[in-house]
Design a protein around this motif. Structure first.
Motif, PDB file in Angstrom:
ATOM      1  N   ALA A  47      26.847 -10.155 -32.336  1.00  0.00           N
ATOM      2  CA  ALA A  47      25.864  -9.066 -32.308  1.00  0.00           C
ATOM      3  C   ALA A  47      25.469  -8.754 -30.865  1.00  0.00           C
ATOM      4  CB  ALA A  47      24.643  -9.454 -33.126  1.00  0.00           C
ATOM      5  N   SER A  48      25.805  -7.550 -30.416  1.00  0.00           N
ATOM      6  CA  SER A  48      25.452  -7.084 -29.084  1.00  0.00           C
ATOM      7  C   SER A  48      25.105  -5.608 -29.184  1.00  0.00           C
ATOM      8  CB  SER A  48      26.616  -7.288 -28.119  1.00  0.00           C
ATOM      9  OG  SER A  48      26.264  -6.838 -26.834  1.00  0.00           O
ATOM     10  N   LYS A  49      23.959  -5.228 -28.658  1.00  0.00           N
ATOM     11  CA  LYS A  49      23.501  -3.845 -28.732  1.00  0.00           C
ATOM     12  C   LYS A  49      23.874  -3.037 -27.494  1.00  0.00           C
ATOM     13  CE  LYS A  49      21.271  -0.546 -30.753  1.00  0.00           C
ATOM     14  NZ  LYS A  49      21.907   0.140 -31.855  1.00  0.00           N
ATOM     15  N   LEU A  50      23.717  -3.654 -26.320  1.00  0.00           N
ATOM     16  CA  LEU A  50      23.922  -2.955 -25.058  1.00  0.00           C
ATOM     17  C   LEU A  50      24.533  -3.921 -24.064  1.00  0.00           C
ATOM     18  CD1 LEU A  50      23.387  -0.377 -23.315  1.00  0.00           C
ATOM     19  CD2 LEU A  50      21.114  -1.314 -22.858  1.00  0.00           C
ATOM     20  N   ASP A  51      25.547  -3.449 -23.335  1.00  0.00           N
ATOM     21  CA  ASP A  51      26.283  -4.318 -22.430  1.00  0.00           C
ATOM     22  C   ASP A  51      26.635  -3.561 -21.160  1.00  0.00           C
ATOM     23  OD1 ASP A  51      28.136  -6.716 -21.914  1.00  0.00           O
ATOM     24  OD2 ASP A  51      29.548  -5.047 -21.870  1.00  0.00           O
ATOM     25  N   PHE A  52      26.433  -4.220 -20.017  1.00  0.00           N
ATOM     26  CA  PHE A  52      26.821  -3.673 -18.715  1.00  0.00           C
ATOM     27  C   PHE A  52      27.803  -4.657 -18.093  1.00  0.00           C
ATOM     28  CE2 PHE A  52      22.449  -2.483 -19.569  1.00  0.00           C
ATOM     29  CZ  PHE A  52      22.381  -1.141 -19.232  1.00  0.00           C
ATOM     30  N   HIS A  53      28.945  -4.185 -17.641  1.00  0.00           N
ATOM     31  CA  HIS A  53      29.894  -5.062 -16.953  1.00  0.00           C
ATOM     32  C   HIS A  53      30.283  -4.422 -15.634  1.00  0.00           C
ATOM     33  CE1 HIS A  53      33.738  -6.811 -15.762  1.00  0.00           C
ATOM     34  NE2 HIS A  53      33.190  -7.907 -16.215  1.00  0.00           N
ATOM     35  N   CYS A  54      29.997  -5.136 -14.538  1.00  0.00           N
ATOM     36  CA  CYS A  54      30.301  -4.632 -13.198  1.00  0.00           C
ATOM     37  C   CYS A  54      31.606  -5.226 -12.715  1.00  0.00           C
ATOM     38  CB  CYS A  54      29.187  -5.037 -12.236  1.00  0.00           C
ATOM     39  SG  CYS A  54      29.619  -4.749 -10.512  1.00  0.00           S
ATOM     40  N   ASP A  55      32.508  -4.366 -12.258  1.00  0.00           N
ATOM     41  CA  ASP A  55      33.734  -4.805 -11.606  1.00  0.00           C
ATOM     42  C   ASP A  55      33.415  -4.946 -10.118  1.00  0.00           C
ATOM     43  OD1 ASP A  55      36.225  -4.393  -9.970  1.00  0.00           O
ATOM     44  OD2 ASP A  55      37.109  -4.437 -11.994  1.00  0.00           O
ATOM     45  N   ARG A  56      33.493  -6.157  -9.613  1.00  0.00           N
ATOM     46  CA  ARG A  56      33.116  -6.470  -8.232  1.00  0.00           C
ATOM     47  C   ARG A  56      33.904  -5.628  -7.226  1.00  0.00           C
ATOM     48  NH1 ARG A  56      34.429 -11.480  -8.482  1.00  0.00           N
ATOM     49  NH2 ARG A  56      32.496 -12.157  -9.433  1.00  0.00           N
TER      50      ARG A  56
END
Length: 158
Positions: A47-56
């Motif tokens: 269960a995940s509502k909102l996700d941010f993933h930064c590519d370095r």
């Protein structure tokens, strides 16, 4: 749509990260192989509502938002607006997203790309309640713990 598939994988990885077990959503921050991630999820679940993933390397942030719009269709284009309750005029971020139904768990995922901005940093670090709005439908997400969890995201994508 390759990014959508990656987003689904990211949500799965985040859900099974070594975090404290709990039956409620919380902000989870972690270092990833290529950057950092911040997710509003239930630890050790899918269960995940909102996700941010930064590519370095690119400094781009992939945003995944689970949302069931009216008349969902794969490939539909929608704008996700992030703001803070009571302070929407001071800081808001509009994210152009593309939607797709995830076959594995039948969730509809909106995905878009942004760069870190002063507005996004303020929304995630000043507490209160985050408002996630798509076509007039708004989810309220508590920001308790977001600032602490977002430190790695802020460091990877300044």
């Amino acid at each position: 749509m390759k990014k959508i598939a990656w987003g689904a994988c990211a949500l799965f990885v985040l859900a099974f990260s070594p975090a404290q077990a709990a039956d409620e959503y919380k902000w989870i921050g972690q270092i990833t192989e290529d950057g950092a991630a911040l997710s509003f999820a239930i630890p050790q679940s899918d269960a995940s509502k909102l996700d941010f993933h930064c590519d370095r390397k690119t400094k781009k942030i992939v945003v995944n938002y689970e949302h069931e719009p009216k008349d969902p269709r794969d490939g539909m284009k929608l704008t996700l607006q992030l703001s803070r309750k009571g302070n929407a005029a001071a800081a808001n971020v509009n994210i152009a997203t593309t939607g797709q139904r995830l076959e594995l768990d039948d969730k509809f995922l909106l995905q878009g790309e942004i760069r870190m901005s002063p507005q996004l940093r303020r929304i995630l670090s000043e507490g209160g309640t985050l408002l996630a709005t798509v076509n007039g439908q708004t989810d309220e997400i508590p920001l308790d713990g977001a600032m602490q969890a977002a430190r790695r995201l802020f460091a990877s994508c300044p």
